[in-house]
Design a protein around this motif. Structure first.
Motif, PDB file in Angstrom:
ATOM      1  N   ALA A  55      54.724  47.121  23.610  1.00 24.20           N
ATOM      2  CA  ALA A  55      56.133  46.721  23.671  1.00 24.20           C
ATOM      3  C   ALA A  55      57.026  47.774  23.018  1.00 24.20           C
ATOM      4  CB  ALA A  55      56.319  45.363  22.996  1.00 24.20           C
ATOM      5  N   VAL A  56      56.554  48.389  21.911  1.00 25.65           N
ATOM      6  CA  VAL A  56      57.330  49.447  21.247  1.00 25.65           C
ATOM      7  C   VAL A  56      57.468  50.642  22.200  1.00 25.65           C
ATOM      8  CG1 VAL A  56      57.299  51.159  19.396  1.00 25.65           C
ATOM      9  CG2 VAL A  56      56.783  48.756  18.890  1.00 25.65           C
ATOM     10  N   ARG A  57      56.368  51.026  22.831  1.00 26.56           N
ATOM     11  CA  ARG A  57      56.400  52.129  23.817  1.00 26.56           C
ATOM     12  C   ARG A  57      57.434  51.835  24.909  1.00 26.56           C
ATOM     13  NH1 ARG A  57      54.110  55.890  21.692  1.00 26.56           N
ATOM     14  NH2 ARG A  57      51.911  56.516  21.867  1.00 26.56           N
ATOM     15  N   ALA A  58      57.441  50.561  25.366  1.00 27.89           N
ATOM     16  CA  ALA A  58      58.311  50.196  26.494  1.00 27.89           C
ATOM     17  C   ALA A  58      59.778  50.072  26.067  1.00 27.89           C
ATOM     18  CB  ALA A  58      57.840  48.884  27.115  1.00 27.89           C
ATOM     19  N   GLN A  59      60.013  49.511  24.874  1.00 28.17           N
ATOM     20  CA  GLN A  59      61.386  49.184  24.470  1.00 28.17           C
ATOM     21  C   GLN A  59      62.005  50.208  23.523  1.00 28.17           C
ATOM     22  OE1 GLN A  59      62.677  46.799  26.108  1.00 28.17           O
ATOM     23  NE2 GLN A  59      60.736  46.079  26.976  1.00 28.17           N
ATOM     24  N   MET A  60      61.175  50.927  22.759  1.00 25.79           N
ATOM     25  CA  MET A  60      61.685  51.910  21.787  1.00 25.79           C
ATOM     26  C   MET A  60      60.878  53.201  21.883  1.00 25.79           C
ATOM     27  SD  MET A  60      62.334  49.350  18.518  1.00 25.79           S
ATOM     28  CE  MET A  60      61.058  48.145  18.886  1.00 25.79           C
ATOM     29  N   PRO A  61      61.027  53.917  23.028  1.00 25.41           N
ATOM     30  CA  PRO A  61      60.196  55.091  23.304  1.00 25.41           C
ATOM     31  C   PRO A  61      60.214  56.147  22.193  1.00 25.41           C
ATOM     32  CG  PRO A  61      61.547  54.538  25.215  1.00 25.41           C
ATOM     33  CD  PRO A  61      62.041  53.688  24.077  1.00 25.41           C
ATOM     34  N   GLY A  62      61.301  56.229  21.421  1.00 25.13           N
ATOM     35  CA  GLY A  62      61.404  57.266  20.399  1.00 25.13           C
ATOM     36  C   GLY A  62      60.507  57.056  19.192  1.00 25.13           C
ATOM     37  N   VAL A  63      60.003  55.857  18.999  1.00 26.14           N
ATOM     38  CA  VAL A  63      59.263  55.522  17.777  1.00 26.14           C
ATOM     39  C   VAL A  63      57.912  56.236  17.710  1.00 26.14           C
ATOM     40  CG1 VAL A  63      58.108  53.643  16.529  1.00 26.14           C
ATOM     41  CG2 VAL A  63      60.377  53.265  17.542  1.00 26.14           C
ATOM     42  N   VAL A  64      57.601  56.782  16.533  1.00 28.81           N
ATOM     43  CA  VAL A  64      56.284  57.363  16.300  1.00 28.81           C
ATOM     44  C   VAL A  64      55.349  56.229  15.873  1.00 28.81           C
ATOM     45  CG1 VAL A  64      54.910  58.964  14.934  1.00 28.81           C
ATOM     46  CG2 VAL A  64      57.254  59.572  15.605  1.00 28.81           C
TER      47      VAL A  64
END
Lengths: 302, 302
Positions: B22-31
């Protein structure tokens, strides 16, 4: 070749109307007649044009019938059957779709002592009620259990079996008493428990009704679907299959008390052992095509 | 603008891997960094390329983290948190996804007395386990409950709330003790009951396992889905939320005994009244979008 040329359905709710739709779809040549005690339901079914003739009296619906299917709550099977006695052709086969079989068989035999009676139970349904809720595929790949009495003519049983198989069902034949035990654990007790926990949750002081509803995705919501089933039908099922339901309920209560004790005393191994064992049951149900194998039935948003 | 630039996930099963997706999909910038104690799971997650770095030790995964999410069984939250103590940046927010909150809050505070701890519980999941079972939409339109301790910095709480809202969840804030009561009835008790009845059915002599499976469409199968949930997770939930679970279980048992008595004495009105009342709860759950309104969840073949 059609198992029956003229079929009559008494009671046109979810199950009765689904049988009508399935017959129309799978056996177009069949003449379908039917009756429902509720005038509004009769109107709805006439408007939906599901049968050739929806009669205002039960007797008129069965005058020329080769097969009569009673789709009414099990508590009134006997009185509904008795209301057909004068108009029912002597050679007609009388069957039903009730969820308990021993008490229904007794009621039908008493009401129609001179007719061929083959009780049946299609193990299919939804939480919806009424003719609008029915659909032709309801019985597809579901089991239909026939409980013919001792000495029943095998040719007649084969004829009813062929009818249900044409509707897409897999037919099993067993004794009424065994049926009642099997369904007590696979259907009646689950419904009783679901009704109970939804009631318990509704009556809490510390937790509001809206909190229960908001957080139901944690597991509770599956119980609410089952607990939304028809109240009259289920009241009658529990009263008519009393002994088997009380027997299964007693076993369940003992097992629940053992788990309660394991939680109170922190016996994690006892909990883990049971929780691992129950997983395999799910796998078998999926393998045998009795449920959808998508997680959460595919309900979750993938 | 991202709530957090660097997020670390400890435990990469159904929930942890779904958060990563979900982080990949919704917040692509996050490491995204993460760790799982199981080497096979680490390999699988590396192959699926769900995170920027899957480390072989828990500490290595949190070195530069702004947010650390513990996705492990509630019974080991404390020891897992303690294993991070030396590598955890002092300003990092530590949260979790456990199904009980008061005991988890105590364990995390004891393990990391000098860190910002905001326990959380996304009320979402399926009966599946492991990283292959996760999916990005798991939290969409589901509730996520935050239980910040007294005096917790509101800005930090708002930051975690923003994170969960970006994953599609609706965030609610309440006291840990109240959360534990609400979930005891909406999730923990339903799971305990489902595990129990599936166990009871498996142990019958009069009814075979294969009969239980064949006729499960009558209601039993919904219980088997719930009873297929992760055994370790659920053992820990019951032991860590013991008091609330025992309280709800006691109320349920009383209500079930009352119904048992109604069946034994043929009190149809008592049964009908409850069965009618429970129907309305289902309606509210559908109206509030917490479940699929198709009959049988659309599982039946229309």
């Amino acid at each position: 070749m059609l198992p029956f040329a003229r079929v009559s359905i008494i009671g046109l709710g979810l199950i009765g109307s689904s049988i009508a739709r399935a017959v129309r779809a799978q056996m177009p040549g069949v003449v379908l007649t039917g009756h429902d005690v509720n005038a509004g339901v009769r109107e709805t079914v006439r408007d939906m044009n599901l049968l050739d003739d929806v009669t205002d009296t039960p007797g008129a619906a069965v005058i020329d019938a080769e097969l009569v299917i009673l789709c009414v709550p099990v508590g009134i099977m006997g009185e509904v059957a008795a209301s057909l006695a004068n108009d029912l052709p002597p050679e007609a086969i009388v069957t039903d779709v009730g969820s308990s079989k021993a008490s229904v068989a007794a009621a039908l035999t008493q009401a129609l002592p001179n007719h061929i009676i083959i009780p049946a139970h299609p193990v299919a349904g939804t939480e919806r009620s009424g003719p609008e809720a029915g659909f032709a595929g309801l019985f597809h790949n579901r089991w239909c259990i026939l409980t013919p009495p001792e000495g029943c003519n095998p040719a007649k049983v084969a004829q009813l079996q062929a009818f249900w198989e044409r509707l897409g069902a897999n037919v099993e034949i067993m004794a009424a008493e065994h049926h009642d035990l099997v369904l007590a654990i696979t259907s009646h007790l689950p419904h009783l428990i679901a009704y109970t926990i939804v009631g318990t949750a509704s009556d809490l002081e510390e937790v509001t009704r809206s909190e229960v509803i908001k957080y139901s995705a944690g597991g509770f919501r599956d119980f609410t679907r089952i607990a939304a089933s028809d109240p009259t039908m289920w009241r009658d099922v529990f009263l008519s299959n009393k002994d088997a339901v009380l027997e299964m309920l007693q076993r369940f209560s003992e097992d629940l008390t053992a788990l309660q004790r394991a939680i109170r005393w922190g016996d994690g191994d006892a909990l883990f052992d049971l929780f691992s064992r129950t997983r395999t049951v799910r796998r078998s149900i999926i393998e045998q095509g009795q449920d959808d194998d998508r997680p959460d039935f595919g309900r979750a948003d993938h």
